[in-house]
Design a protein around this motif. Structure first.
Motif, PDB file in Angstrom:
ATOM      1  N   UNK A  65      -2.220  -4.377   9.711  1.00 30.45           N
ATOM      2  CA  UNK A  65      -1.232  -3.297   9.594  1.00 30.45           C
ATOM      3  C   UNK A  65      -1.100  -2.521  10.901  1.00 30.45           C
ATOM      4  N   UNK A  66      -1.704  -3.059  11.967  1.00 28.53           N
ATOM      5  CA  UNK A  66      -1.669  -2.371  13.247  1.00 28.53           C
ATOM      6  C   UNK A  66      -2.562  -1.144  13.275  1.00 28.53           C
ATOM      7  N   UNK A 112       2.315   1.622   3.306  1.00 25.56           N
ATOM      8  CA  UNK A 112       3.372   1.308   2.344  1.00 25.56           C
ATOM      9  C   UNK A 112       4.290   0.200   2.867  1.00 25.56           C
ATOM     10  N   UNK A 113       4.536   0.189   4.149  1.00 28.14           N
ATOM     11  CA  UNK A 113       5.445  -0.800   4.736  1.00 28.14           C
ATOM     12  C   UNK A 113       4.677  -1.851   5.515  1.00 28.14           C
ATOM     13  N   UNK A 114       5.262  -2.997   5.677  1.00 25.98           N
ATOM     14  CA  UNK A 114       4.687  -4.072   6.478  1.00 25.98           C
ATOM     15  C   UNK A 114       4.803  -3.719   7.957  1.00 25.98           C
ATOM     16  N   UNK A 115       3.849  -4.196   8.722  1.00 24.57           N
ATOM     17  CA  UNK A 115       3.855  -3.922  10.161  1.00 24.57           C
ATOM     18  C   UNK A 115       4.911  -4.775  10.862  1.00 24.57           C
ATOM     19  N   UNK A 123      -0.598 -14.491  16.414  1.00 20.01           N
ATOM     20  CA  UNK A 123       0.145 -15.186  15.356  1.00 20.01           C
ATOM     21  C   UNK A 123      -0.609 -15.211  14.021  1.00 20.01           C
ATOM     22  N   UNK A 124      -1.952 -15.281  14.079  1.00 17.67           N
ATOM     23  CA  UNK A 124      -2.728 -15.266  12.844  1.00 17.67           C
ATOM     24  C   UNK A 124      -2.588 -13.921  12.142  1.00 17.67           C
ATOM     25  N   UNK A 125      -2.620 -12.828  12.898  1.00 19.82           N
ATOM     26  CA  UNK A 125      -2.427 -11.500  12.312  1.00 19.82           C
ATOM     27  C   UNK A 125      -1.046 -11.383  11.680  1.00 19.82           C
ATOM     28  N   UNK A 126      -0.031 -11.958  12.323  1.00 20.29           N
ATOM     29  CA  UNK A 126       1.325 -11.940  11.757  1.00 20.29           C
ATOM     30  C   UNK A 126       1.366 -12.720  10.453  1.00 20.29           C
ATOM     31  N   UNK A 147       7.144  -3.323  -0.514  1.00 20.56           N
ATOM     32  CA  UNK A 147       6.020  -2.394  -0.445  1.00 20.56           C
ATOM     33  C   UNK A 147       4.737  -3.195  -0.289  1.00 20.56           C
ATOM     34  N   UNK A 148       3.939  -2.854   0.725  1.00 23.71           N
ATOM     35  CA  UNK A 148       2.681  -3.574   0.962  1.00 23.71           C
ATOM     36  C   UNK A 148       1.491  -2.886   0.292  1.00 23.71           C
ATOM     37  N   UNK A 149       1.393  -1.575   0.381  1.00 21.86           N
ATOM     38  CA  UNK A 149       0.246  -0.866  -0.176  1.00 21.86           C
ATOM     39  C   UNK A 149       0.611   0.522  -0.642  1.00 21.86           C
TER      40      UNK A 149
END
Length: 205
Positions: A65-66, A112-115, A123-126, A147-149
């Motif tokens: 999520x950065x 709440x939102x995707x990074x 690329x793995x983090x993406x 919504x992610x979280x």
């Protein structure tokens, strides 16, 4: 969302307990059944991981999520339990304990939102930040949608624990002698009933 995780949580804690029924003057005069409540503070180590393409991947270093967060967090354990005196030296107990934490990343999910993929480290983090397309290849992937979280509440967990408690003799060298003397005293003195009321046992000769 197709997000998943697993984690082994390692916890060190210091707790204190309050018993519903007071113990007798000696440890072997404690009630047969007793209820108790406890609370304290602890330190938790957690390391959320997931499986991707047949491999186990640790999520925290990827910052999906950065956000950089610590795998060490304080927790507040609070719970209740009941213990049963098997004999003067042993108890068995069962307790339930709720652990309130000070992090929202036990599962590596909070925002709440995707990074934005352009801000992630690899690329793995993406790939592990947004896994919706794995379930539906036709899904119109857009990090601004969905919504992610839920960052409004911190994470927590609950445990049910079974215990065996043993009262350690002060003098290990004379433990057998101590056991015999304490056991004799135990049977010769007035005892508490099931929930603390007094009852009496005949003396053993």
């Amino acid at each position: 969302r197709n997000l998943s995780f697993f984690s082994n949580n390692i916890e060190w804690n210091l707790t204190g307990a309050i018993q519903l029924i007071p113990n007798g003057g000696k440890f072997y005069q404690r009630p047969r059944i007793n209820f108790y409540g406890f609370g304290g503070i602890g330190l938790l180590y957690f390391n959320p991981k997931t499986r991707y393409n047949g491999e186990t991947v640790a999520l925290q270093p990827l910052q999906t999520e950065g956000v950089k967060y610590s795998r060490f967090q304080f927790v507040i354990p609070v719970g209740i339990g009941v213990k049963y005196k098997v004999n003067p030296w042993f108890n068995i107990a069962i307790e339930g304990c709720y652990r309130e934490t000070f992090t929202d990343y036990l599962d590596d999910i909070s925002s709440r939102r995707y990074a934005d993929p352009a801000t992630l480290s690899s690329p793995l983090a993406v790939a592990l930040s947004d896994r919706r397309k794995e379930r539906d290849p036709d899904y119109p992937l857009d990090f601004t949608r969905g919504v992610r979280g839920n960052p409004e509440n911190q994470d927590a967990y609950f445990m049910i624990t079974g215990k065996v408690q043993y009262y350690i003799p002060w003098k290990f060298a004379n433990s057998k002698k101590l056991y015999r003397s304490k056991r004799k005293s135990y049977y010769n003195q007035p005892k508490r009933g099931l929930f603390g009321g007094k009852s009496y046992r005949p003396k053993r000769r």
